[in-house]
Design a protein around this motif. Structure first.
Motif, PDB file in Angstrom:
ATOM      1  N   GLN A 227       0.858  -1.174   0.000  1.00 11.39           N
ATOM      2  CA  GLN A 227       0.000   0.000   0.000  1.00 11.39           C
ATOM      3  C   GLN A 227       0.899   1.230   0.000  1.00 11.39           C
ATOM      4  OE1 GLN A 227      -3.597  -0.664   0.374  1.00 11.39           O
ATOM      5  NE2 GLN A 227      -3.715   1.383  -0.554  1.00 11.39           N
ATOM      6  N   GLY A 231      -4.486   5.625  -1.040  1.00  5.20           N
ATOM      7  CA  GLY A 231      -5.280   5.426  -2.247  1.00  5.20           C
ATOM      8  C   GLY A 231      -4.594   4.675  -3.355  1.00  5.20           C
ATOM      9  N   LEU A 232      -3.361   4.191  -3.131  1.00  3.05           N
ATOM     10  CA  LEU A 232      -2.610   3.533  -4.208  1.00  3.05           C
ATOM     11  C   LEU A 232      -2.022   2.216  -3.718  1.00  3.05           C
ATOM     12  CD1 LEU A 232      -1.500   3.661  -7.097  1.00  3.05           C
ATOM     13  CD2 LEU A 232       0.483   4.899  -6.194  1.00  3.05           C
ATOM     14  N   LEU A 261      -2.105  -2.288 -10.466  1.00 11.07           N
ATOM     15  CA  LEU A 261      -2.192  -1.060  -9.690  1.00 11.07           C
ATOM     16  C   LEU A 261      -3.665  -0.744  -9.444  1.00 11.07           C
ATOM     17  CD1 LEU A 261       0.429   1.304 -11.368  1.00 11.07           C
ATOM     18  CD2 LEU A 261       0.552   0.351  -9.064  1.00 11.07           C
ATOM     19  N   ASN A 262      -3.998  -0.426  -8.210  1.00  5.01           N
ATOM     20  CA  ASN A 262      -5.337   0.013  -7.841  1.00  5.01           C
ATOM     21  C   ASN A 262      -5.231   1.432  -7.283  1.00  5.01           C
ATOM     22  OD1 ASN A 262      -5.192  -3.156  -6.991  1.00  5.01           O
ATOM     23  ND2 ASN A 262      -7.077  -2.642  -8.044  1.00  5.01           N
ATOM     24  N   TYR A 263      -5.941   2.372  -7.926  1.00  6.68           N
ATOM     25  CA  TYR A 263      -5.841   3.778  -7.529  1.00  6.68           C
ATOM     26  C   TYR A 263      -7.223   4.332  -7.245  1.00  6.68           C
ATOM     27  CZ  TYR A 263      -4.900   8.797  -7.875  1.00  6.68           C
ATOM     28  OH  TYR A 263      -4.816  10.139  -7.627  1.00  6.68           O
ATOM     29  N   GLN A 264      -7.429   4.817  -6.020  1.00  7.13           N
ATOM     30  CA  GLN A 264      -8.676   5.475  -5.637  1.00  7.13           C
ATOM     31  C   GLN A 264      -8.534   6.949  -5.975  1.00  7.13           C
ATOM     32  OE1 GLN A 264     -11.209   3.449  -4.300  1.00  7.13           O
ATOM     33  NE2 GLN A 264     -12.541   5.206  -4.725  1.00  7.13           N
ATOM     34  N   ALA A 265      -8.951   7.309  -7.191  1.00 10.18           N
ATOM     35  CA  ALA A 265      -8.730   8.662  -7.691  1.00 10.18           C
ATOM     36  C   ALA A 265      -9.540   9.696  -6.921  1.00 10.18           C
ATOM     37  CB  ALA A 265      -9.063   8.726  -9.178  1.00 10.18           C
ATOM     38  N   THR A 272      -8.232   0.729 -12.091  1.00 11.88           N
ATOM     39  CA  THR A 272      -7.424  -0.487 -11.988  1.00 11.88           C
ATOM     40  C   THR A 272      -6.717  -0.748 -13.308  1.00 11.88           C
ATOM     41  OG1 THR A 272      -8.947  -1.494 -10.387  1.00 11.88           O
ATOM     42  CG2 THR A 272      -7.479  -2.977 -11.575  1.00 11.88           C
TER      43      THR A 272
END
Length: 356
Positions: A227, A231-232, A261-265, A272
């Motif tokens: 992590q 958010g990333l 990669l998972n990004y909570q923009a 994703t």
């Protein structure tokens, strides 16, 4: 007066019993409109297709799970889960009523033992190391975990010990005269400390024993996750496969790698991206074993939350040297089948998911 006291006592006892047990109805309904190209259509060249499909981010399903307090920190637990297709309303998993899960067990502290139809250890451990959380579109879930990612007749043990989760299972083959014939087993762990996580798992599936012998399908996986910021998240993994079952158009030996990669923009928008590469060292065909070009796939997903339970999404993927999700490496039953003259396939879907 005595009757009233007795009635009150009975009512209190009944309320306490209800408070100590629970049953939850839950589910997911997910549908999408998908475009794909280069599909097998009765000729050498591929054809495009537009379809309304069930399951994009998640397979559609409904289920019941519950627990009863047995005292002393012990619980009786169960789960019954049924898959279905939104587009047709039919049951999935071959039409089974509870084809996704059906088990009962006991739990105490961080330990539990369950009996019934359940997920394999590799599948359950590596759900946390999947960039798309094992989405139907587009992740090669069956290539990662095998077609028997759910198994019948399973006894499974799981321990949740703070940062460590460990699990092991045995699936009884129930073949007369042999214990290993048609049996399966596996073990694995997931360890989290701070922002870092590492997992490993092994699964083995035996064929039926014939003339004193049986074939094995063996898979092992190692995963890492970190992590970077709240958010990333970055995830990477490796999966080993050695398949002794000589089915046509099935990978005999391959090494699958992936990174995501998972990004909570924003609070509502999640992005994703994932890349999968399969070092295909052997493929069974109708004429023998070959070594074809190595396939790879790029997956991109944008998911927008309308509420805590309802989302809309756009999913896309491009695959080279195989069909989408590498399903052409798993025989004729895959949802995606690429035409003989084609070497790539593209898919894109717009959908909606609601969870209850």
């Amino acid at each position: 007066m005595k009757k009233r006291l007795v009635a009150l006592a009975c009512s209190a006892a009944s309320a306490a019993a209800v408070a100590q047990s629970s049953v939850t109805l839950y589910g997911v309904v997910d549908a999408n409109i998908e475009y794909s190209n280069n599909n097998l259509a009765g000729g050498p060249d591929g054809k495009s297709k537009v379809a309304l499909s069930s399951g994009g981010l998640s397979p559609s399903r409904w289920g019941l799970r519950g627990s009863e307090d047995l005292g002393g920190g012990k619980q009786a637990i169960f789960a019954l889960e049924s898959g279905f297709s939104v587009d047709t309303g039919i049951s999935t998993q071959g039409g089974r009523l509870f084809g996704r899960q059906a088990w009962v067990g006991l739990a105490a502290g961080g330990h539990r033992v369950t009996l019934g139809r359940q997920y394999s250890t590799l599948f359950s451990i590596f759900g946390n190391y999947s960039p798309t959380a094992f989405a139907t579109l587009y992740e090669p879930v069956v290539v990662i975990a095998g077609p028997l990612l759910r198994e019948d007749n399973v006894v499974k043990y799981q321990a949740d010990l703070g940062p460590l989760t460990a699990a092991a299972h045995w699936s009884f083959g129930e073949q007369a005269g042999t214990l290993p014939g048609s049996a399966a087993y596996g073990a694995g762990f997931d360890y989290r400390i701070g922002s870092f996580g590492v997992a490993a798992a092994y699964d083995n599936v035996n064929s039926a024993k014939v003339a004193g012998d049986y074939n094995r399908v063996q898979k092992a996986a190692l995963g890492l996750r970190y992590q970077i910021t709240p958010g990333l998240l970055v995830q990477a993994a490796y999966r080993y496969n050695n398949n002794g079952v000589r089915a046509t158009n099935t990978a005999a030996r391959d090494d699958l790698w992936w990174i995501g990669l998972n990004y909570q923009a924003t609070r509502a928008l999640a992005l994703t991206g994932a890349f999968y590469y399969d070092n295909l060292k052997g493929l069974y065909t109708a004429t023998g074993r070959t070594n074809p070009a190595n396939p790879w796939q790029l997956t991109l997903i944008a998911n927008y939350a309308l509420s805590k339970r309802t989302e809309v999404y756009v999913s896309s993927a491009y695959t080279k040297n195989a069909s989408l999700n590498f399903e052409s490496l798993g025989g004729p039953l895959g949802a995606y089948q690429i035409a003989p003259n084609e070497s790539s396939q593209f898919g894109m879907a717009v959908g909606m998911r609601h969870r209850f």
